[in-house]
Motif scaffolding. Structure first.
Motif, PDB file in Angstrom:
ATOM      1  N   LEU A 156      -4.673  12.517   7.949  1.00  0.00           N
ATOM      2  CA  LEU A 156      -3.973  11.235   7.885  1.00  0.00           C
ATOM      3  C   LEU A 156      -2.912  11.237   6.788  1.00  0.00           C
ATOM      4  O   LEU A 156      -1.836  10.668   6.955  1.00  0.00           O
ATOM      5  CB  LEU A 156      -4.976  10.110   7.665  1.00  0.00           C
ATOM      6  CG  LEU A 156      -5.881   9.784   8.860  1.00  0.00           C
ATOM      7  CD1 LEU A 156      -6.989   8.819   8.455  1.00  0.00           C
ATOM      8  CD2 LEU A 156      -5.070   9.203  10.018  1.00  0.00           C
ATOM      9  N   ALA A 157      -3.210  11.883   5.667  1.00  0.00           N
ATOM     10  CA  ALA A 157      -2.223  11.964   4.590  1.00  0.00           C
ATOM     11  C   ALA A 157      -1.018  12.798   5.023  1.00  0.00           C
ATOM     12  O   ALA A 157       0.137  12.445   4.731  1.00  0.00           O
ATOM     13  CB  ALA A 157      -2.863  12.564   3.338  1.00  0.00           C
ATOM     14  N   ILE A 158      -1.260  13.880   5.737  1.00  0.00           N
ATOM     15  CA  ILE A 158      -0.160  14.703   6.229  1.00  0.00           C
ATOM     16  C   ILE A 158       0.689  13.916   7.226  1.00  0.00           C
ATOM     17  O   ILE A 158       1.932  13.974   7.192  1.00  0.00           O
ATOM     18  CB  ILE A 158      -0.707  15.996   6.867  1.00  0.00           C
ATOM     19  CG1 ILE A 158      -1.320  16.889   5.791  1.00  0.00           C
ATOM     20  CG2 ILE A 158       0.397  16.756   7.601  1.00  0.00           C
ATOM     21  CD1 ILE A 158      -2.045  18.104   6.337  1.00  0.00           C
ATOM     22  N   ALA A 159       0.029  13.166   8.109  1.00  0.00           N
ATOM     23  CA  ALA A 159       0.771  12.344   9.065  1.00  0.00           C
ATOM     24  C   ALA A 159       1.624  11.304   8.343  1.00  0.00           C
ATOM     25  O   ALA A 159       2.770  11.046   8.730  1.00  0.00           O
ATOM     26  CB  ALA A 159      -0.203  11.659  10.029  1.00  0.00           C
ATOM     27  N   GLU A 160       1.086  10.703   7.275  1.00  0.00           N
ATOM     28  CA  GLU A 160       1.842   9.704   6.515  1.00  0.00           C
ATOM     29  C   GLU A 160       3.027  10.353   5.812  1.00  0.00           C
ATOM     30  O   GLU A 160       4.115   9.763   5.741  1.00  0.00           O
ATOM     31  CB  GLU A 160       0.928   9.021   5.506  1.00  0.00           C
ATOM     32  CG  GLU A 160       1.548   7.832   4.786  1.00  0.00           C
ATOM     33  CD  GLU A 160       1.807   6.651   5.698  1.00  0.00           C
ATOM     34  OE1 GLU A 160       2.626   5.787   5.317  1.00  0.00           O
ATOM     35  OE2 GLU A 160       1.209   6.583   6.794  1.00  0.00           O
TER      36      GLU A 160
ATOM     37  N   VAL B 210      -6.541   7.302   0.920  1.00  0.00           N
ATOM     38  CA  VAL B 210      -6.940   7.100   2.313  1.00  0.00           C
ATOM     39  C   VAL B 210      -8.263   6.334   2.338  1.00  0.00           C
ATOM     40  O   VAL B 210      -9.265   6.788   1.784  1.00  0.00           O
ATOM     41  CB  VAL B 210      -7.099   8.442   3.054  1.00  0.00           C
ATOM     42  CG1 VAL B 210      -7.420   8.190   4.531  1.00  0.00           C
ATOM     43  CG2 VAL B 210      -5.835   9.283   2.918  1.00  0.00           C
ATOM     44  N   ARG B 211      -8.248   5.161   2.977  1.00  0.00           N
ATOM     45  CA  ARG B 211      -9.444   4.324   3.050  1.00  0.00           C
ATOM     46  C   ARG B 211     -10.248   4.649   4.299  1.00  0.00           C
ATOM     47  O   ARG B 211      -9.776   5.326   5.215  1.00  0.00           O
ATOM     48  CB  ARG B 211      -9.053   2.849   3.072  1.00  0.00           C
ATOM     49  CG  ARG B 211      -8.298   2.381   1.846  1.00  0.00           C
ATOM     50  CD  ARG B 211      -8.170   0.864   1.808  1.00  0.00           C
ATOM     51  NE  ARG B 211      -7.793   0.260   3.072  1.00  0.00           N
ATOM     52  CZ  ARG B 211      -6.873  -0.704   3.190  1.00  0.00           C
ATOM     53  NH1 ARG B 211      -6.234  -1.163   2.118  1.00  0.00           N
ATOM     54  NH2 ARG B 211      -6.593  -1.217   4.376  1.00  0.00           N
ATOM     55  N   ALA B 212     -11.459   4.112   4.354  1.00  0.00           N
ATOM     56  CA  ALA B 212     -12.332   4.327   5.505  1.00  0.00           C
ATOM     57  C   ALA B 212     -11.749   3.738   6.782  1.00  0.00           C
ATOM     58  O   ALA B 212     -12.049   4.210   7.888  1.00  0.00           O
ATOM     59  CB  ALA B 212     -13.709   3.728   5.239  1.00  0.00           C
ATOM     60  N   ASP B 213     -10.912   2.695   6.659  1.00  0.00           N
ATOM     61  CA  ASP B 213     -10.312   2.088   7.842  1.00  0.00           C
ATOM     62  C   ASP B 213      -9.082   2.839   8.326  1.00  0.00           C
ATOM     63  O   ASP B 213      -8.381   2.390   9.241  1.00  0.00           O
ATOM     64  CB  ASP B 213      -9.977   0.618   7.598  1.00  0.00           C
ATOM     65  CG  ASP B 213      -8.878   0.422   6.554  1.00  0.00           C
ATOM     66  OD1 ASP B 213      -8.413   1.419   5.966  1.00  0.00           O
ATOM     67  OD2 ASP B 213      -8.488  -0.733   6.319  1.00  0.00           O
ATOM     68  N   GLY B 214      -8.796   3.996   7.712  1.00  0.00           N
ATOM     69  CA  GLY B 214      -7.672   4.813   8.127  1.00  0.00           C
ATOM     70  C   GLY B 214      -6.362   4.471   7.455  1.00  0.00           C
ATOM     71  O   GLY B 214      -5.361   5.165   7.647  1.00  0.00           O
ATOM     72  N   HIS B 215      -6.336   3.400   6.659  1.00  0.00           N
ATOM     73  CA  HIS B 215      -5.110   3.039   5.964  1.00  0.00           C
ATOM     74  C   HIS B 215      -4.776   4.102   4.922  1.00  0.00           C
ATOM     75  O   HIS B 215      -5.636   4.526   4.151  1.00  0.00           O
ATOM     76  CB  HIS B 215      -5.255   1.679   5.287  1.00  0.00           C
ATOM     77  CG  HIS B 215      -4.035   1.271   4.506  1.00  0.00           C
ATOM     78  ND1 HIS B 215      -2.886   0.796   5.115  1.00  0.00           N
ATOM     79  CD2 HIS B 215      -3.780   1.277   3.166  1.00  0.00           C
ATOM     80  CE1 HIS B 215      -1.984   0.539   4.188  1.00  0.00           C
ATOM     81  NE2 HIS B 215      -2.498   0.814   3.007  1.00  0.00           N
TER      82      HIS B 215
ATOM     83  N   GLU C 119      -1.845   5.239   1.938  1.00  0.00           N
ATOM     84  CA  GLU C 119      -0.683   4.830   1.158  1.00  0.00           C
ATOM     85  C   GLU C 119      -0.433   5.823   0.032  1.00  0.00           C
ATOM     86  O   GLU C 119      -1.357   6.396  -0.538  1.00  0.00           O
ATOM     87  CB  GLU C 119      -0.887   3.429   0.584  1.00  0.00           C
ATOM     88  CG  GLU C 119      -2.056   3.287  -0.369  1.00  0.00           C
ATOM     89  CD  GLU C 119      -2.212   1.873  -0.891  1.00  0.00           C
ATOM     90  OE1 GLU C 119      -1.354   1.044  -0.584  1.00  0.00           O
ATOM     91  OE2 GLU C 119      -3.194   1.621  -1.605  1.00  0.00           O
ATOM     92  N   ARG C 120       0.833   6.001  -0.261  1.00  0.00           N
ATOM     93  CA  ARG C 120       1.218   6.893  -1.347  1.00  0.00           C
ATOM     94  C   ARG C 120       0.959   6.203  -2.677  1.00  0.00           C
ATOM     95  O   ARG C 120       1.342   5.053  -2.876  1.00  0.00           O
ATOM     96  CB  ARG C 120       2.701   7.224  -1.197  1.00  0.00           C
ATOM     97  CG  ARG C 120       3.289   8.107  -2.277  1.00  0.00           C
ATOM     98  CD  ARG C 120       4.773   8.276  -1.981  1.00  0.00           C
ATOM     99  NE  ARG C 120       5.475   8.969  -3.050  1.00  0.00           N
ATOM    100  CZ  ARG C 120       6.797   9.103  -3.080  1.00  0.00           C
ATOM    101  NH1 ARG C 120       7.528   8.580  -2.106  1.00  0.00           N
ATOM    102  NH2 ARG C 120       7.368   9.749  -4.070  1.00  0.00           N
ATOM    103  N   VAL C 121       0.288   6.894  -3.588  1.00  0.00           N
ATOM    104  CA  VAL C 121      -0.040   6.285  -4.870  1.00  0.00           C
ATOM    105  C   VAL C 121       0.783   6.867  -6.017  1.00  0.00           C
ATOM    106  O   VAL C 121       1.011   6.196  -7.024  1.00  0.00           O
ATOM    107  CB  VAL C 121      -1.543   6.413  -5.184  1.00  0.00           C
ATOM    108  CG1 VAL C 121      -2.352   5.567  -4.219  1.00  0.00           C
ATOM    109  CG2 VAL C 121      -2.021   7.854  -5.136  1.00  0.00           C
ATOM    110  N   ARG C 122       1.207   8.113  -5.899  1.00  0.00           N
ATOM    111  CA  ARG C 122       2.047   8.674  -6.958  1.00  0.00           C
ATOM    112  C   ARG C 122       2.540  10.056  -6.555  1.00  0.00           C
ATOM    113  O   ARG C 122       2.000  10.703  -5.661  1.00  0.00           O
ATOM    114  CB  ARG C 122       1.282   8.790  -8.278  1.00  0.00           C
ATOM    115  CG  ARG C 122       0.053   9.683  -8.237  1.00  0.00           C
ATOM    116  CD  ARG C 122      -0.584   9.825  -9.612  1.00  0.00           C
ATOM    117  NE  ARG C 122      -1.877  10.489  -9.533  1.00  0.00           N
ATOM    118  CZ  ARG C 122      -3.012   9.860  -9.421  1.00  0.00           C
ATOM    119  NH1 ARG C 122      -3.021   8.539  -9.374  1.00  0.00           N
ATOM    120  NH2 ARG C 122      -4.161  10.533  -9.363  1.00  0.00           N
ATOM    121  N   ASP C 123       3.579  10.505  -7.244  1.00  0.00           N
ATOM    122  CA  ASP C 123       4.021  11.892  -7.118  1.00  0.00           C
ATOM    123  C   ASP C 123       3.215  12.740  -8.072  1.00  0.00           C
ATOM    124  O   ASP C 123       2.733  12.268  -9.104  1.00  0.00           O
ATOM    125  CB  ASP C 123       5.520  12.025  -7.449  1.00  0.00           C
ATOM    126  CG  ASP C 123       6.387  11.356  -6.387  1.00  0.00           C
ATOM    127  OD1 ASP C 123       5.906  11.187  -5.260  1.00  0.00           O
ATOM    128  OD2 ASP C 123       7.533  10.995  -6.704  1.00  0.00           O
ATOM    129  N   GLY C 124       3.039  14.004  -7.721  1.00  0.00           N
ATOM    130  CA  GLY C 124       2.252  14.885  -8.577  1.00  0.00           C
ATOM    131  C   GLY C 124       0.806  14.926  -8.145  1.00  0.00           C
ATOM    132  O   GLY C 124       0.359  14.150  -7.287  1.00  0.00           O
TER     133      GLY C 124
END
Length: 502
Positions: free
Chosen positions: A443-447, A488-493, A495-500
């Motif tokens: 999911l992170a890669i897709a985002e 990445v939350r359990a509901d699939g949401h 979001e980007r939190v920071r660079d690095g």
């Protein structure tokens, strides 16, 4: 906080998935088979467009061998498809390893020609008897229920001719009682087990107005259903929950409240019911559960005890269904889980989610903007509609209505029935817990791809954090872009939190 894995998004782990017979190659982060594993695996499409224009809302028989569902058949060439659903039953087919492989033979039509039908259900003791809502004749109103593309809303219809009917299916009786003997060309329809209802649907009880969405209690005594009478001064009818007691031949209101209360089901132990309602009058359905009050002398259901609203999150949440074994213990404490359909991922992409009943009823219900609420677990990850999920009685399978394409491909088609195996030994806690590390990484890669980044060769490192995942992505080419971290939350949401890195 523990490091779980470091996997490259090429080759083995997150590489492209070769699709036999298809020119396309599907990257793993877009392949719904990869995204839904390890909880859901071995997906099988039960119905297809060659037989049905659309099909959906299926339920298992008590032993899990048959299903009942509603569908619109493909019309003869040159004719228009019916605007209404018909009701069907079919037996599940299995391969040599005992796994579900599809449907056995042709689905059997139960409903009269031209009628509108919905919400089938098998009798718990006599599973050859099938209950469903039917107008029995073509309804006078010609409007169609379903998702309206123009308004982006789901429209419910309440045909005043809709009644709760029963149809006996001799083929199911033969399959359950005489499976080792050849089935005669003409099955008897005058046995003590069934009569006129083996030839045509018969009304179980009369309740003028819309009566449908029915389900039996586990002992077959009670029918829980939705009724909507003619609205005063015009406008939309308001559905309320009613209970029919077969022992006394009576029907009584159970939940009467503003809005449309519907889609009710008994918990497996009959101690509670689940349903959905738009109490706020904003067409955003929310989930409810309620304990049942009974007369100690007769066992009759006399009303509801404690009613709890499980969701209030600004999304449309509907079609709740109990996980096997859910209910209450000897102390009245709730346990188990509910699967349900939600717009959390967008109104053009309804998905299946699951909630833990114990924590929700303990007061940690989803509340918009309230910290500490119970986050649902996302179960499906495909494009298009995924909803109306139900569990097999043994808890080994999930069956639902989906618009997904086959072979893990992105995009959507018509609504059809799908079934998948749940992870071996899966429990209610597994259904409602955090996503797997691999799911979070995909999911992170897709985002990141949505963010416009080149993800070929990306390396994902995931760490668990309070039921969520922090996933750090590092590009294969160190000069392409800086590493970044997503939550990445359990509901699939996601979001980007920071660079690095973390």
């Amino acid at each position: 906080m523990a490091c779980v894995s470091v996997v490259a998004a090429c080759g083995g782990g997150f590489g492209e998935v070769a699709v036999a017979g298809e020119p396309e190659r599907v990257p793993a982060h877009r392949d719904w088979r990869e995204l839904e594993a390890p909880l859901l695996t071995r997906h099988v499409k039960l119905t297809d467009e060659s037989r049905f224009v659309k099909a959906g809302e299926a339920y298992f028989s008590p032993d899990g061998s048959w299903i009942v569902f509603q569908a619109v058949p493909v019309p003869p060439e040159g004719e228009d498809a019916s605007p209404h659903y018909s009701m069907y039953v079919a037996k599940l087919a299995h391969d040599e390893d005992g796994r579900v492989a599809g449907l056995e033979g042709e689905a059997m039509l139960l409903s009269p020609p031209g009628s509108a039908n919905t919400c089938g259900w098998f009798h718990p003791q006599f599973p050859w008897k099938v209950m469903f809502g039917s107008t029995l004749v073509p309804p006078a109103a010609d409007d169609r229920p379903g998702f309206q593309v123009g308004t982006r809303r789901y429209v419910w219809q309440f045909p005043e001719e809709m009644e709760i009917v029963q149809r006996s299916v001799p083929e199911i009786w033969h399959d359950l009682n005489m499976a080792d003997e050849p089935q005669p060309e003409i099955l008897p329809v005058t046995t003590p087990d069934f009569g006129e209802d083996a030839v045509r649907p018969v009304v179980i009880f009369e309740h003028p107005g819309y009566a449908a969405e029915g389900s039996w209690s586990s002992d077959g005594r009670f029918i829980l259903y939705t009724h909507a009478g003619a609205p005063e001064g015009g406008g939309r009818p308001e559905g309320n929950l009613w209970i029919y007691d077969a022992d006394f031949g009576t029907r009584e209101p159970l939940v009467v409240a503003r809005g449309y209360d519907g889609g009710p089901f008994f918990a497996p132990d009959d101690s509670m019911i689940c349903y959905r309602s738009d109490r706020a009058g904003d067409n955003k359905l929310q989930l409810f559960v309620a304990t049942l009050a009974r007369d100690e002398a007769t066992g009759a259901i006399t009303g509801v005890g404690r009613e709890v609203q499980l969701t209030d999150d600004g999304h449309v949440n509907w079609a709740p269904y109990w996980y096997p074994g859910s209910g209450t213990d000897g102390e009245g404490r709730a346990h188990g889980a509910l699967a349900y359909t939600s717009s959390r991922a967008g109104h053009d992409n309804y998905e299946l989610f699951a909630l833990p009943i114990d924590r929700a009823m303990a007061g940690a219900a989803l509340r918009r903007g309230t910290p500490g609420g119970v986050s649902p677990r996302r179960l499906t990850m495909a494009d298009g509609f995924d909803g109306l999920g139900v569990f097999s009685p043994d808890g080994r399978h999930l069956m639902w209505t989906s618009q997904r394409r086959e072979l893990g491909l992105p995009g959507s088609g018509s609504s059809q029935l799908w079934i998948a195996e749940l992870a071996e030994g899966a429990t209610a806690a597994d259904l409602t817990g955090p996503l797997a590390a691999r799911q979070a990484e995909l999911l992170a890669i897709a985002e990141a791809e949505v963010d416009g980044l080149e993800v070929a060769g990306v390396v994902a490192q995931s760490e668990s954090f309070g039921g969520e995942w922090l996933v750090t992505l590092t590009p294969g080419d160190a000069l392409a872009w800086r590493a970044r971290t997503y939550r990445v939350r359990a509901d699939g949401h996601c979001e980007r939190v920071r660079d690095g890195g973390v």
